[in-house]
Write a protein that holds these residues in place. Structure first.
Motif, PDB file in Angstrom:
ATOM      1  N   HIS A  51       0.810  -1.219   0.000  1.00 37.49           N
ATOM      2  CA  HIS A  51       0.000   0.000   0.000  1.00 37.49           C
ATOM      3  C   HIS A  51       0.845   1.271   0.000  1.00 37.49           C
ATOM      4  CE1 HIS A  51      -3.781  -2.316   1.537  1.00 37.49           C
ATOM      5  NE2 HIS A  51      -3.424  -2.624   0.326  1.00 37.49           N
ATOM      6  N   VAL A  76      -5.414   2.511   1.774  1.00 33.79           N
ATOM      7  CA  VAL A  76      -5.624   1.780   0.528  1.00 33.79           C
ATOM      8  C   VAL A  76      -6.436   0.539   0.858  1.00 33.79           C
ATOM      9  CG1 VAL A  76      -4.524   0.555  -1.395  1.00 33.79           C
ATOM     10  CG2 VAL A  76      -3.439   2.600  -0.428  1.00 33.79           C
ATOM     11  N   SER A  78      -8.086  -3.052  -0.793  1.00 35.96           N
ATOM     12  CA  SER A  78      -8.052  -3.976  -1.929  1.00 35.96           C
ATOM     13  C   SER A  78      -9.114  -5.043  -1.711  1.00 35.96           C
ATOM     14  CB  SER A  78      -6.689  -4.668  -2.025  1.00 35.96           C
ATOM     15  OG  SER A  78      -5.651  -3.726  -2.075  1.00 35.96           O
TER      16      SER A  78
END
Ligand SMILES: [Fe+2]
Length: 187
Positions: A51, A76, A78
């Motif tokens: 990240h 971040v 995901s």
């Protein structure tokens, strides 16, 4: 391909406008105070990168936004199509809601469908890799990541406990297109 469709709030079947021109999308969204931008990575990255590497690749734009909005944290997220909690995660923000801070997302990879309800119209924004969307606080909206979610996104937050969805109780989101197959329905 990124796409904006605008509907009258009473007619989910007939888009008043459908465009994949990112300049036109940005201009239409600016009319309701929603920012829509494209960012380029300063170095090549792939979705599986750490990240901090992803954040560094967009550092100039991230810092500009933090400065402009006073964000306190940036992270971040995901999500892969085989995520065990994907159904619950998808359901969480499928109904109309608002937040008491701006909802700002940059799509590093993958896609997601933001739908905004403002001024008697519905703005369906398919965000793809490279797109930044900033939804102002208190604007009613919903978000669909689809049944097989796939995205890497940078998120910006003002308050540690500010990330709460206030649901309006309206069923309007159920009347408009969902993000069913990883691709929004054709216009
Ligand atoms: Fe939201």
């Amino acid at each position: 391909m990124s796409r904006l469709r605008i509907f009258d709030e009473t007619d989910p079947a007939t888009p008043l406008l459908s465009t994949s021109d990112r300049g036109e999308m940005a201009a239409e969204l600016a009319g309701i105070d929603v920012a829509f931008e494209q960012w380029d990575a300063s170095r090549p990255i792939v979705p599986g990168d750490p990240h901090d590497v992803i954040l560094d690749a967009y550092r100039a734009d991230v810092d500009r936004l933090v400065e402009a909005h006073g964000f306190r944290t940036v992270d971040v997220v995901s999500i892969a199509p085989d995520h065990p909690d994907r159904e619950a995660m998808r359901r969480k923000f499928l109904d109309e809601h608002f937040h008491q801070e701006d909802e700002v997302r940059f799509f590093v990879a993958g896609s997601g469908l933001f739908t905004l309800h403002a001024g008697g119209k519905v703005f369906e924004v398919l965000c793809e890799s490279g797109d930044l969307i900033a939804v102002p606080d208190r604007m009613t909206h919903w978000f669909d990541m689809g049944p097989e979610p796939s995205f890497v996104a940078i998120r910006f937050f003002t308050e540690p406990d500010g990330w709460v969805g206030h649901f309006t109780g309206s069923d309007i989101a159920q009347k408009f297109p969902r993000y069913e197959t990883g691709q929004a329905l054709p216009a």
